[in-house]
Motif scaffolding. Structure first.
Motif, PDB file in Angstrom:
ATOM      1  N   ASP A  36     -86.688  -2.183  26.341  1.00 51.29           N
ATOM      2  CA  ASP A  36     -86.080  -3.324  25.649  1.00 51.29           C
ATOM      3  C   ASP A  36     -86.505  -4.642  26.284  1.00 51.29           C
ATOM      4  O   ASP A  36     -86.732  -5.627  25.589  1.00 51.29           O
ATOM      5  CB  ASP A  36     -84.550  -3.195  25.666  1.00 51.29           C
ATOM      6  N   LYS A  39     -89.853  -5.767  25.077  1.00 56.34           N
ATOM      7  CA  LYS A  39     -89.872  -6.322  23.725  1.00 56.34           C
ATOM      8  C   LYS A  39     -89.635  -7.829  23.791  1.00 56.34           C
ATOM      9  O   LYS A  39     -90.245  -8.591  23.043  1.00 56.34           O
ATOM     10  CB  LYS A  39     -88.792  -5.659  22.874  1.00 56.34           C
ATOM     11  N   LYS A  42     -92.590  -9.488  26.103  1.00 56.11           N
ATOM     12  CA  LYS A  42     -93.924  -9.219  25.546  1.00 56.11           C
ATOM     13  C   LYS A  42     -94.931  -8.806  26.623  1.00 56.11           C
ATOM     14  O   LYS A  42     -96.132  -8.959  26.476  1.00 56.11           O
ATOM     15  CB  LYS A  42     -94.484 -10.438  24.786  1.00 56.11           C
ATOM     16  N   ASN A  51     -98.417  -3.776  25.719  1.00 57.22           N
ATOM     17  CA  ASN A  51     -97.222  -4.119  24.949  1.00 57.22           C
ATOM     18  C   ASN A  51     -97.324  -3.596  23.525  1.00 57.22           C
ATOM     19  O   ASN A  51     -96.361  -3.083  22.957  1.00 57.22           O
ATOM     20  CB  ASN A  51     -97.038  -5.636  24.955  1.00 57.22           C
ATOM     21  N   LYS A  52     -98.529  -3.683  22.961  1.00 57.67           N
ATOM     22  CA  LYS A  52     -98.748  -3.207  21.595  1.00 57.67           C
ATOM     23  C   LYS A  52     -98.421  -1.715  21.493  1.00 57.67           C
ATOM     24  O   LYS A  52     -97.748  -1.265  20.565  1.00 57.67           O
ATOM     25  CB  LYS A  52    -100.221  -3.456  21.225  1.00 57.67           C
ATOM     26  N   ASN A  55     -94.732  -1.008  21.712  1.00 55.71           N
ATOM     27  CA  ASN A  55     -94.112  -1.397  20.459  1.00 55.71           C
ATOM     28  C   ASN A  55     -94.311  -0.326  19.383  1.00 55.71           C
ATOM     29  O   ASN A  55     -93.379   0.064  18.694  1.00 55.71           O
ATOM     30  CB  ASN A  55     -94.713  -2.730  20.014  1.00 55.71           C
ATOM     31  N   TRP A  58     -92.668   3.342  20.729  1.00 53.29           N
ATOM     32  CA  TRP A  58     -91.224   3.442  20.864  1.00 53.29           C
ATOM     33  C   TRP A  58     -90.500   2.752  19.711  1.00 53.29           C
ATOM     34  O   TRP A  58     -89.761   3.382  18.970  1.00 53.29           O
ATOM     35  CB  TRP A  58     -90.779   2.872  22.212  1.00 53.29           C
ATOM     36  N   PHE A  59     -90.746   1.460  19.523  1.00 52.23           N
ATOM     37  CA  PHE A  59     -89.933   0.729  18.555  1.00 52.23           C
ATOM     38  C   PHE A  59     -90.282   1.115  17.118  1.00 52.23           C
ATOM     39  O   PHE A  59     -89.389   1.353  16.308  1.00 52.23           O
ATOM     40  CB  PHE A  59     -90.056  -0.778  18.784  1.00 52.23           C
ATOM     41  N   GLU A  60     -91.572   1.208  16.807  1.00 51.94           N
ATOM     42  CA  GLU A  60     -91.916   1.537  15.422  1.00 51.94           C
ATOM     43  C   GLU A  60     -91.739   3.019  15.131  1.00 51.94           C
ATOM     44  O   GLU A  60     -91.072   3.391  14.167  1.00 51.94           O
ATOM     45  CB  GLU A  60     -93.355   1.098  15.111  1.00 51.94           C
TER      46      GLU A  60
END
Lengths: 362, 259
Positions: A36, A39, A42, A51-52, A55, A58-60
């Motif tokens: 978190d 995010k 960045k 970071n990409k 993202n 995990w997040f997508e």
């Protein structure tokens, strides 16, 4: 462990009119502070991922799994338990709920893997997060006997050493197992119960809680796609299906005999049942083949002898984890970096008390 | 005398042949690697899905087969030879993937060119037997089947010995050429009766030493390297839609048995 959004509708007046008595539970993406924070800042996951990649992985992906899971639960109007593990236990041997099981265990595995690691703060580590090329396939493997980020807790070291020979042998086994997964999958370090579950049930009559299990051994195992570690409850399905089929045959046979005995009263046709019986029987007869083993034997052979397995560490070996930052040739580099990110404190927390057998029983 | 020796030496040299697996060249490969495949891949996306991934597969295949009985065989022959051997599954993986990926990329073209091609009437007639009567129905079937994998996989449209067509799902590195390695079932989670019967059927086929004459005519790649660069980890559905519009049906039509 899992945040829960529980919307209780104001029951009462509406209840009788609309028959609206639904408590909808939906899962949300679990909070992992290290991720978190990334995010917001960045920044990259030091020593492992950009970071990409964080993202997307995990997040997508995590977000999509949660979304799909909630949709499925709503569509099948299933009141889900608050705990994701419970949902997995409820669904893992029900064919009609397999899609729910798949999403639930994918979420569990994803979270478990990300909670097993922490960023590697070594300033030199960031340089090793790079796209590899074809020559990296030809690199000779390291023959070093000690590696960075080895566990430091003496008891854990002792347990690993007695289970695998040495820390470096364990590392090699862990990373090679990960390397051998070609599609999606995970490698786990698990603690294995000393006695099988059926033995325990026989001896302690149904007392089936964690405390009863004595964990004597550590092992490395792979799971594929949405597979879960503690498979022992799930197994035996094939044997059960065979028994169902045999029961079907027996009941058909009984029916035919009854009809035959009452045939004196009138001309009752048993042809239909006899046809069904013969097809079922031919199916069943086919299974008694001596040249090629049966499915039930295959199932028995791949069982972990119905022993309770407790996961301590998970490594995600699926391609998506390294393709973004390391490219197609970078799996080995990714795995080595992943080893350096293993959070041994978490592993230690998850580890049960070690049980030393005074002598081998089975 | 010297000449004879030289001859022998040459013979020995000739017989000690080695083969190295290389990335096969595609029609329009130069354009693809410069501009990508219009409507499907950026140049970077094409590089990962074809140039790099195929290089990875063929290099590994060379490393795996070097000095073995498979040294002189093509990827297709290797996958057939190793499909049944439990200790040769690493080799099988690279052979099967290299073959499948080549099959997949052969049938791709820029959207503008691909949109001028159609499945032949002969092909559509065969598909009508499977209740697929229109292009929309074919598209729907193709996209739902190929987007239903939990992990990695391939979807094939295959021709059976009786010349009928069928969709075949292969999980992970499964191959359409041998029923024992189709890998159509994922046995995680609950196992239903249909899967159980399917398993028994496979067991029976293998016990009878049945041969498999299935041939693929269309391959859809649902592996991560095929879409992760341009569509992201969660972008498989979008990617598959685009694959549909970039299939050069002329290539597929030619793969079908014709009199």
């Amino acid at each position: 462990m899992y945040r829960l959004t529980s919307i209780s509708k104001n029951r009462g007046v509406f209840n009788s009119i609309l028959n609206y008595q639904r408590r909808s539970i939906s899962y949300t993406l679990p909070a992992i502070p290290a991720l978190d924070n990334l995010k917001i800042s960045k920044g990259e996951y030091k020593g492992l991922l950009s970071n990409k990649a964080v993202n997307e992985l995990w997040f997508e992906r995590g977000g999509k799994i949660v979304e799909d899971l909630n949709k499925l639960l709503e569509r099948k109007s299933i009141t889900a338990p608050a705990d994701l593990n419970e949902l997995i236990t409820l669904t893992f041997n029900k064919p009609d709920l397999q899609d729910i099981y798949t999403q639930a265990s994918s979420l569990h595995n994803l979270q478990f893997a990300f909670e097993s690691i922490r960023p590697n703060e070594d300033p030199e580590a960031q340089a090793s997060v790079k796209v590899c090329d074809v020559d990296d396939l030809l690199k000779a493997p390291s023959i070093a006997e000690s590696f960075p980020n080895e566990p430091t807790d003496p008891e854990l070291i002792d347990w690993i050493t007695s289970s695998f020979g040495s820390i470096s042998e364990f590392r090699t086994l862990l990373l090679n197992s990960a390397n051998s997964i070609k599609g999606d999958g995970m490698v786990w370090l698990v603690a294995q119960a000393a006695y099988s579950e059926s033995t325990l049930k026989r001896n302690y009559l149904g007392s089936n809680n964690q405390q009863e299990f004595k964990y004597s051994n550590l092992a490395v195992m792979n799971t594929y796609n949405a597979g879960i570690v503690d498979d022992s409850l799930r197994s035996g399905q094939i044997t059960k299906l065979k028994q169902q089929k045999e029961a079907k045959i027996a009941s058909l046979r009984k029916k035919i005999e009854e009809k035959k005995s009452s045939a004196a009263d009138g001309a009752v046709s048993t042809l239909e049942e006899e046809g069904m019986l013969s097809t079922l029987e031919s199916d069943a007869a086919n299974q008694n083949d001596f040249t090629l083993g049966t499915l039930e034997e295959a199932e028995a052979a791949t069982l972990f002898s119905d022993r309770k397995l407790l996961p301590l560490l998970a490594i995600d070996a699926s391609m998506r984890n390294y393709l973004i930052d390391y490219g197609i040739f970078g799996k080995q580099q990714y795995l080595e970096n992943l080893w350096n990110c293993i959070d041994w404190d978490v592993v230690l927390q998850r580890a049960p008390t070690r049980f030393k057998k005074s002598f081998e029983m089975d | 005398m010297f000449r004879r020796q030289a001859n022998i030496a040459r013979k020995v040299f000739l017989s000690a042949k080695r083969s190295i697996h290389e990335v096969p060249s595609l029609k329009n490969e130069d354009i693809f690697s410069k501009n990508g495949i219009e409507g499907l891949y950026s140049p970077k996306g094409f590089k990962l899905a074809w140039s790099d991934y195929q290089k990875y597969l063929t290099t590994n295949l060379t490393l795996q087969t070097n000095g073995t009985e498979n040294e002189l065989r093509s990827a297709y022959q290797i996958l057939l030879h190793t499909a049944k051997q439990t200790t040769e599954q690493h080799t099988f993986h690279f052979a099967s993937q290299a073959h499948n990926n080549h099959l997949f990329f052969q049938q791709l073209d820029d959207k503008s060119r691909a949109s001028n091609t159609r499945p032949s009437r002969f092909l559509m007639e065969r598909l009508a037997d499977q209740d697929i009567t229109s292009m929309e129905a074919l598209r729907d079937r193709l996209l739902t089947e190929s987007d239903s994998f939990t992990g990695q996989g391939w979807l094939f449209l295959v021709e059976l010995p009786d010349k009928s067509l069928k969709f075949l799902r292969c999980e992970n590195d499964g191959t359409p050429y041998y029923y024992g390695k189709n890998q159509s079932l994922d046995l995680n989670g609950g196992i239903d009766e249909a899967s159980y019967d399917k398993l028994n059927e496979l067991n029976q086929k293998a016990a009878n030493r049945e041969k498999d004459f299935t041939l693929p005519i269309l391959a859809i790649n649902a592996w991560s390297p095929a879409y992760i660069e341009d569509y992201g980890v969660t972008g498989r559905s979008k990617y598959l839609e685009n694959v549909w519009s970039c299939i050069n049906w002329d290539v597929v039509n030619k793969r079908l048995f014709q009199l």
